[in-house]
Design a protein around this motif. Structure first.
Motif, mmCIF file in Angstrom:
data_model
loop_
_atom_site.group_PDB
_atom_site.id
_atom_site.type_symbol
_atom_site.label_atom_id
_atom_site.label_comp_id
_atom_site.label_asym_id
_atom_site.label_seq_id
_atom_site.Cartn_x
_atom_site.Cartn_y
_atom_site.Cartn_z
ATOM 1 N N LYS A 82 3.234 3.990 5.682
ATOM 2 C CA LYS A 82 3.893 5.570 5.995
ATOM 3 C C LYS A 82 4.524 5.249 7.339
ATOM 4 O O LYS A 82 3.975 4.959 8.399
ATOM 5 C CB LYS A 82 2.899 6.443 6.189
ATOM 6 C CG LYS A 82 2.590 7.159 5.072
ATOM 7 C CD LYS A 82 1.086 8.118 5.012
ATOM 8 C CE LYS A 82 1.809 9.371 5.824
ATOM 9 N NZ LYS A 82 2.984 10.142 4.821
ATOM 10 N N TYR A 86 9.467 7.695 6.326
ATOM 11 C CA TYR A 86 9.952 6.797 5.597
ATOM 12 C C TYR A 86 8.883 6.160 4.931
ATOM 13 O O TYR A 86 8.151 5.206 5.571
ATOM 14 C CB TYR A 86 10.985 5.830 5.946
ATOM 15 C CG TYR A 86 11.716 4.886 4.987
ATOM 16 C CD1 TYR A 86 12.831 5.421 4.495
ATOM 17 C CD2 TYR A 86 11.278 3.676 4.851
ATOM 18 C CE1 TYR A 86 13.650 4.659 3.667
ATOM 19 C CE2 TYR A 86 11.908 2.901 4.098
ATOM 20 C CZ TYR A 86 13.144 3.393 3.349
ATOM 21 O OH TYR A 86 13.906 2.532 2.563
ATOM 22 N N ASN A 87 8.331 6.289 3.622
ATOM 23 C CA ASN A 87 7.323 5.419 2.926
ATOM 24 C C ASN A 87 7.662 4.316 2.195
ATOM 25 O O ASN A 87 8.719 4.477 1.131
ATOM 26 C CB ASN A 87 6.419 6.689 2.122
ATOM 27 C CG ASN A 87 5.800 7.731 2.703
ATOM 28 O OD1 ASN A 87 5.858 7.514 4.301
ATOM 29 N ND2 ASN A 87 4.942 8.427 2.312
ATOM 30 N N GLN A 105 2.332 11.526 -4.223
ATOM 31 C CA GLN A 105 3.011 12.633 -3.515
ATOM 32 C C GLN A 105 2.207 13.307 -2.304
ATOM 33 O O GLN A 105 2.945 13.816 -1.398
ATOM 34 C CB GLN A 105 3.200 13.579 -4.775
ATOM 35 C CG GLN A 105 3.911 13.127 -5.826
ATOM 36 C CD GLN A 105 5.656 13.005 -5.644
ATOM 37 O OE1 GLN A 105 5.897 12.854 -4.251
ATOM 38 N NE2 GLN A 105 6.267 13.168 -6.460
ATOM 39 N N ASP A 111 9.725 6.422 -0.538
ATOM 40 C CA ASP A 111 11.354 6.139 -0.424
ATOM 41 C C ASP A 111 11.812 4.903 -1.090
ATOM 42 O O ASP A 111 13.021 4.641 -1.330
ATOM 43 C CB ASP A 111 11.607 6.275 0.851
ATOM 44 C CG ASP A 111 11.081 7.802 1.633
ATOM 45 O OD1 ASP A 111 11.820 8.652 1.223
ATOM 46 O OD2 ASP A 111 10.327 7.895 2.393
ATOM 47 N N ALA A 112 11.078 3.781 -0.634
ATOM 48 C CA ALA A 112 11.579 2.359 -1.347
ATOM 49 C C ALA A 112 10.240 1.694 -1.754
ATOM 50 O O ALA A 112 9.035 1.835 -1.221
ATOM 51 C CB ALA A 112 11.967 1.594 0.066
ATOM 52 N N ASP A 132 11.798 8.350 -7.670
ATOM 53 C CA ASP A 132 13.362 8.549 -7.093
ATOM 54 C C ASP A 132 13.306 7.399 -5.772
ATOM 55 O O ASP A 132 14.020 7.796 -4.921
ATOM 56 C CB ASP A 132 13.827 9.568 -6.927
ATOM 57 C CG ASP A 132 15.204 9.623 -6.682
ATOM 58 O OD1 ASP A 132 16.076 8.777 -6.999
ATOM 59 O OD2 ASP A 132 15.782 10.654 -5.852
ATOM 60 N N ALA A 133 12.804 6.005 -5.891
ATOM 61 C CA ALA A 133 12.867 5.108 -4.663
ATOM 62 C C ALA A 133 13.667 4.101 -5.090
ATOM 63 O O ALA A 133 13.637 3.392 -6.053
ATOM 64 C CB ALA A 133 11.323 4.880 -4.487
ATOM 65 N N THR A 134 14.372 3.474 -4.021
ATOM 66 C CA THR A 134 15.049 2.456 -4.283
ATOM 67 C C THR A 134 14.038 1.420 -4.283
ATOM 68 O O THR A 134 13.185 1.135 -3.686
ATOM 69 C CB THR A 134 16.117 1.999 -2.901
ATOM 70 O OG1 THR A 134 16.858 3.401 -2.981
ATOM 71 C CG2 THR A 134 16.988 1.024 -3.377
ATOM 72 N N LYS A 151 18.097 1.458 -10.068
ATOM 73 C CA LYS A 151 17.160 1.678 -8.865
ATOM 74 C C LYS A 151 17.004 0.362 -8.047
ATOM 75 O O LYS A 151 16.745 0.349 -6.776
ATOM 76 C CB LYS A 151 15.891 2.233 -9.175
ATOM 77 C CG LYS A 151 15.795 3.667 -9.995
ATOM 78 C CD LYS A 151 16.250 4.876 -8.672
ATOM 79 C CE LYS A 151 16.125 6.096 -9.058
ATOM 80 N NZ LYS A 151 16.822 7.258 -8.026
ATOM 81 N N SER A 163 13.603 0.312 7.452
ATOM 82 C CA SER A 163 13.621 1.552 8.253
ATOM 83 C C SER A 163 13.130 1.078 9.535
ATOM 84 O O SER A 163 12.668 -0.264 9.708
ATOM 85 C CB SER A 163 12.705 2.525 7.798
ATOM 86 O OG SER A 163 12.439 3.833 8.878
#
Length: 274
Positions: A82, A86-87, A105, A111-112, A132-134, A151, A163
């Protein structure tokens, strides 16, 4: 049509009517095909079995362990970092269900996703598309991807900032694109490395090791280990986590350098005579 999963390594494949003829990950000298032969399952079958549960638990402040019980495939542990809004999911496990999704969640999602090497690709596309993560994979390991997705980002070079304070570092070794994650803010800003088994903590928790193949006991060349050790001198960390719940909590940077020297001395016949 099913996305079949190799039961030995836990890696998921492109959708197909029939089971793949072979697992490209296991049919290679760094891994192995089970002595019982190649076998396949699907995520749907795993969920329906009711056998598995992927648990999310606190490891330390802003770091969470993601682990499937009972173990499946190689049995690695993934980690959720965390950051500041940005996780990042570091490495991946095969089993994911609604309980897993809800637990993640509650921590703010993902996020990635960043991968150390192909043995832990597992159901990475399921995870990336669910959250919906890269998905970040070093381009040197592109040929090992068994399920494609828009993705996926194939990054290049030796480092990538995901990040602020969360950096991917390609150090090679076990795989050409072998990557670790440098979490500069971790451990009260003393720095934490998450290494998969690109660097592996051994039974004596004061030491680490490096291997081309762990199950088949194939070492890395001494020059490669020396290069890795030199690369590690540039990173910020005092703590290391590997993929199998082993931790060096203090003075990890010194342990890496000391271990690299021992490894090289052993290969060069300078550590012992036998």
């Amino acid at each position: 049509m099913h996305n079949y999963i190799c039961e030995t390594c836990g890696v998921q494949y492109e959708s197909s009517v029939n089971e793949p003829a072979a697992c490209t990950i296991c049919n290679e000298e760094r891994q192995y095909v089970s002595s019982k032969g190649q076998s396949w399952t699907t995520l749907e079958a795993m969920v329906e079995s009711g056998i598995y549960k992927t648990e999310v638990s606190v490891e330390e402040e802003n770091l969470y362990r993601v682990q499937t019980n009972p173990g499946f495939g190689i049995g690695q542990t993934a980690y959720l970092v965390k950051g500041n809004g940005y996780n990042v999911l570091w490495d991946c496990v095969t089993y994911i269900d609604e309980e897993t999704i809800e637990a993640i969640q509650q921590l703010g999602g993902i996020d990635a996703i960043a991968l150390s090497h192909p043995h832990y690709y597992s159901t990475q596309v399921e995870w990336a598309e669910t959250f919906d993560a890269t998905l970040y994979i070093h381009e040197d390991d592109k040929k090992w991807v068994t399920r494609t997705s828009d993705k996926i980002v194939f990054w290049s070079g030796d480092s990538l900032e995901l990040s602020e304070g969360i950096n991917l570092q390609r150090i090679g070794g076990h795989f050409k694109g072998g990557t670790i994650i440098e979490w500069v803010e971790g451990n009260n800003k003393q720095g934490v490395l998450l290494c998969g088994d690109i660097i592996r903590i051994v039974a004596d928790r004061e030491w680490v090791s490096f291997m081309y193949s762990y199950p088949n006991f194939i070492p890395l060349p001494s020059g490669t280990v020396e290069r890795i050790a030199h690369r590690m001198e540039d990173l910020t960390y005092t703590r290391i986590y590997d993929a199998f719940n082993r931790v060096i909590k203090e003075n990890a940077a010194e342990a890496v350098q000391r271990s690299a020297k021992r490894y090289v001395d052993a290969l060069n016949g300078e550590l012992f005579h036998t």
